[in-house]
Enzyme design. Structure first.
Site, PDB file in Angstrom:
ATOM      1  CB  ALA A 236       8.909   1.963   6.841  1.00  0.00           C
TER       2      ALA A 236
ATOM      3  N   GLY B 279       1.687  -7.745  -0.491  1.00  0.00           N
ATOM      4  CA  GLY B 279       1.490  -6.737  -1.540  1.00  0.00           C
ATOM      5  C   GLY B 279       0.779  -7.332  -2.735  1.00  0.00           C
TER       6      GLY B 279
ATOM      7  CB  THR C 146      -0.620   5.736   6.375  1.00  0.00           C
ATOM      8  OG1 THR C 146       0.368   6.468   7.093  1.00  0.00           O
ATOM      9  CG2 THR C 146      -0.684   6.257   4.950  1.00  0.00           C
TER      10      THR C 146
ATOM     11  CG  PHE D  69      -1.491   1.243   1.668  1.00  0.00           C
ATOM     12  CD1 PHE D  69      -2.097   2.112   0.773  1.00  0.00           C
ATOM     13  CD2 PHE D  69      -1.393   1.626   3.012  1.00  0.00           C
ATOM     14  CE1 PHE D  69      -2.597   3.343   1.194  1.00  0.00           C
ATOM     15  CE2 PHE D  69      -1.897   2.839   3.436  1.00  0.00           C
ATOM     16  CZ  PHE D  69      -2.491   3.712   2.528  1.00  0.00           C
ATOM     17  CB  VAL D  70       3.023   2.952   2.549  1.00  0.00           C
ATOM     18  CG1 VAL D  70       3.834   4.237   2.589  1.00  0.00           C
ATOM     19  CG2 VAL D  70       1.917   3.001   3.607  1.00  0.00           C
TER      20      VAL D  70
ATOM     21  CB  VAL E 277      14.031  -8.070   2.171  1.00  0.00           C
ATOM     22  CG1 VAL E 277      13.640  -7.303   0.921  1.00  0.00           C
ATOM     23  CG2 VAL E 277      12.933  -8.015   3.227  1.00  0.00           C
TER      24      VAL E 277
ATOM     25  CB  THR F  38      10.181  -9.093   7.244  1.00  0.00           C
ATOM     26  OG1 THR F  38       9.781 -10.299   6.586  1.00  0.00           O
ATOM     27  CG2 THR F  38      10.272  -7.966   6.236  1.00  0.00           C
TER      28      THR F  38
ATOM     29  CE1 TYR G 133       4.380  -3.792  11.356  1.00  0.00           C
ATOM     30  CE2 TYR G 133       3.162  -2.554  13.015  1.00  0.00           C
ATOM     31  CZ  TYR G 133       3.767  -2.618  11.770  1.00  0.00           C
ATOM     32  OH  TYR G 133       3.762  -1.521  10.946  1.00  0.00           O
TER      33      TYR G 133
HETATM   34  P1  NAD Z   1       1.600  -3.639   3.054  1.00  0.00           P
HETATM   35  O1  NAD Z   1       1.377  -4.979   3.648  1.00  0.00           O
HETATM   36  O2  NAD Z   1       0.606  -3.124   2.083  1.00  0.00           O
HETATM   37  O3  NAD Z   1       3.026  -3.583   2.341  1.00  0.00           O
HETATM   38  C1  NAD Z   1       4.131  -4.302   2.808  1.00  0.00           C
HETATM   39  C2  NAD Z   1       4.886  -4.847   1.600  1.00  0.00           C
HETATM   40  O4  NAD Z   1       6.037  -5.566   2.051  1.00  0.00           O
HETATM   41  C3  NAD Z   1       4.048  -5.836   0.767  1.00  0.00           C
HETATM   42  O5  NAD Z   1       4.140  -5.498  -0.593  1.00  0.00           O
HETATM   43  C4  NAD Z   1       4.689  -7.191   1.054  1.00  0.00           C
HETATM   44  O6  NAD Z   1       4.526  -8.099   0.002  1.00  0.00           O
HETATM   45  C5  NAD Z   1       6.136  -6.772   1.315  1.00  0.00           C
HETATM   46  N1  NAD Z   1       6.891  -7.741   2.117  1.00  0.00           N
HETATM   47  C6  NAD Z   1       6.566  -8.242   3.334  1.00  0.00           C
HETATM   48  N2  NAD Z   1       7.522  -9.088   3.763  1.00  0.00           N
HETATM   49  C7  NAD Z   1       8.471  -9.116   2.791  1.00  0.00           C
HETATM   50  C8  NAD Z   1       9.702  -9.804   2.643  1.00  0.00           C
HETATM   51  N3  NAD Z   1      10.163 -10.634   3.594  1.00  0.00           N
HETATM   52  N4  NAD Z   1      10.415  -9.602   1.514  1.00  0.00           N
HETATM   53  C9  NAD Z   1       9.983  -8.776   0.537  1.00  0.00           C
HETATM   54  N5  NAD Z   1       8.815  -8.089   0.621  1.00  0.00           N
HETATM   55  C10 NAD Z   1       8.075  -8.271   1.745  1.00  0.00           C
HETATM   56  O7  NAD Z   1       1.795  -2.628   4.271  1.00  0.00           O
HETATM   57  P2  NAD Z   1       1.837  -1.029   4.267  1.00  0.00           P
HETATM   58  O8  NAD Z   1       0.685  -0.543   5.031  1.00  0.00           O
HETATM   59  O9  NAD Z   1       2.068  -0.535   2.913  1.00  0.00           O
HETATM   60  O10 NAD Z   1       3.135  -0.774   5.165  1.00  0.00           O
HETATM   61  C11 NAD Z   1       4.399  -0.527   4.559  1.00  0.00           C
HETATM   62  C12 NAD Z   1       5.437  -0.236   5.625  1.00  0.00           C
HETATM   63  O11 NAD Z   1       5.069   0.922   6.372  1.00  0.00           O
HETATM   64  C13 NAD Z   1       5.609  -1.363   6.624  1.00  0.00           C
HETATM   65  O12 NAD Z   1       6.972  -1.487   6.960  1.00  0.00           O
HETATM   66  C14 NAD Z   1       4.818  -0.887   7.811  1.00  0.00           C
HETATM   67  O13 NAD Z   1       5.310  -1.428   9.015  1.00  0.00           O
HETATM   68  C15 NAD Z   1       5.013   0.613   7.742  1.00  0.00           C
HETATM   69  N6  NAD Z   1       3.900   1.320   8.382  1.00  0.00           N
HETATM   70  C16 NAD Z   1       2.689   1.402   7.758  1.00  0.00           C
HETATM   71  C17 NAD Z   1       1.649   2.062   8.418  1.00  0.00           C
HETATM   72  C18 NAD Z   1       0.287   2.195   7.785  1.00  0.00           C
HETATM   73  O14 NAD Z   1      -0.607   2.778   8.411  1.00  0.00           O
HETATM   74  N7  NAD Z   1       0.066   1.722   6.573  1.00  0.00           N
HETATM   75  C19 NAD Z   1       1.842   2.619   9.674  1.00  0.00           C
HETATM   76  C20 NAD Z   1       3.073   2.476  10.287  1.00  0.00           C
HETATM   77  C21 NAD Z   1       4.112   1.841   9.614  1.00  0.00           C
END
Ligand code: NAD
Length: 320
Positions: free
Chosen positions: A123, A45, A184, A20-21, A66, A101, A154
């Protein structure tokens, strides 16, 4: 602190770039003329998030986990480590993956940045504050986290990631930044990811009851994704190490949010109260003084506007 780097990057690696982000981050970087390599294992994702990016000049996709050391085709000058399951539904389903991760994945992304002298951005999350005893939370607060509860996979992964990032800066001189993102929301969230905004919108559009946990009086502060991405890139361009909070300090109760979404969607749904998850924080609100002062950053998108855009996107997905 003065800008220590030009705000233009030649080549950014975005781990988690299909999420998402991350997908919004990739798009913003490309729009700035930065080449982007998205590294993702698609564990949470979606390929569809990259539809507008795949095939564009300067965008590459590396399908990789990763948790295993990885390299990229051309040297990056910026590594943004966003890979991690982030919604409760995902990290409770993938507990060990989440911890690995945050630990092995952060180690490997740091190693990539260090090898190329690139700036590294972790992040992190407001979850490092746990169920906070200070309100609002500023970056000096150490947090109140249950290390053995279900959410710890987490919270503690991110806390370890912060510790590892800080150690890399101290011990090896890696140029690092920790951004603590607060909740977010926006287009490309998944309707079943368990987070409040997409859950309520999905339920409202389907005419189902909106499931509010507990008495609904717990608060969150919701930041529209474009504001979050702009804040992350402003902090990356600045030489600061962080941690820096990036979030919207406007607080809303979950019950008010549910009622607002019913109104904005024109739904006839009502609210149903369900059990509150274990260790669910009662309040969550960023103190963004640091970001305001150092980055001249603050959110611009009002909640009503952001919610309308998100609802429109969910509607467009239904129609597709
Ligand atoms: P999301 O689940 O949509 O995106 C996470 C991405 O990471 C996905 O595309 C997933 O496939 C990839 N991923 C997970 N494990 C992996 C691995 N081992 N190797 C490669 N890719 C991997 O989540 P998001 O909401 O987009 O969050 C993105 C980042 O921002 C995260 O690190 C999250 O902790 C941080 N964050 C998000 C929020 C929020 O409100 N969305 C708030 C605080 C922090």
């Amino acid at each position: 602190m003065a800008m220590s780097r030009a705000p233009h990057w030649e080549h950014a690696v975005v781990t988690g770039g299909s999420g998402f982000v991350g997908s919004h981050l990739c798009a913003a970087l490309l729009a700035d003329g930065t080449e982007v390599t998205c590294v993702d294992d698609f564990s949470t994702g979606r390929r569809a998030n990259l539809t507008a990016l795949l095939g564009r000049p300067g965008f590459r996709l590396l399908e990789a986990d990763v948790r295993v050391p990885f390299t990229v085709d051309r040297p990056p000058d910026l590594v943004l480590h966003f890979a991690s399951p982030a919604s409760p539904a995902d990290y409770l389903r993938l507990p060990v993956h989440t911890l690995e991760t945050g630990s092995l994945g952060t180690r490997n992304a740091l190693a990539l940045a260090h090898a190329h002298g690139a700036r590294f951005v972790l992040a992190s999350t407001s979850e490092v504050y746990g169920d906070p005893e200070e309100h609002p939370q500023n970056e000096r607060y150490w947090g109140h986290v249950n290390p053995v509860g279900p959410r710890s996979v987490y919270d503690e992964a991110k806390r370890f990631g912060e510790a590892l990032t800080s150690a890399a800066a101290r011990a090896r001189g890696t140029d690092t930044l920790i951004v603590r993102l607060f909740n977010t929301y926006g287009p490309r969230m998944r309707g079943y990811d368990g987070r409040a905004v997409p859950t309520f919108i999905r339920q409202a559009l389907a005419g189902e009851p909106l499931t509010v946990t507990g008495d609904g009086l717990q608060t969150r502060s919701l930041c529209y994704v474009d504001d979050t991405v702009r804040g992350v890139l402003a902090a990356a361009a600045h030489g600061m190490p962080g941690p820096v909070n990036i979030g919207n300090p406007t607080e809303i109760t979950m019950l008010d949010l549910a009622r607002w979404i019913v109104e904005l969607t024109g739904s006839r749904s009502d609210v149903r109260f369900v059990e509150r998850p274990i260790d669910d924080p009662a309040v969550r609100c960023p103190d963004i003084t640091l970001a305001r002062d150092k980055l001249q950053w603050q959110p611009r998108v009002q909640a009503e506007e952001g919610l309308r855009r998100t609802i429109d996107w969910f509607r467009s997905q239904e129609a597709a």
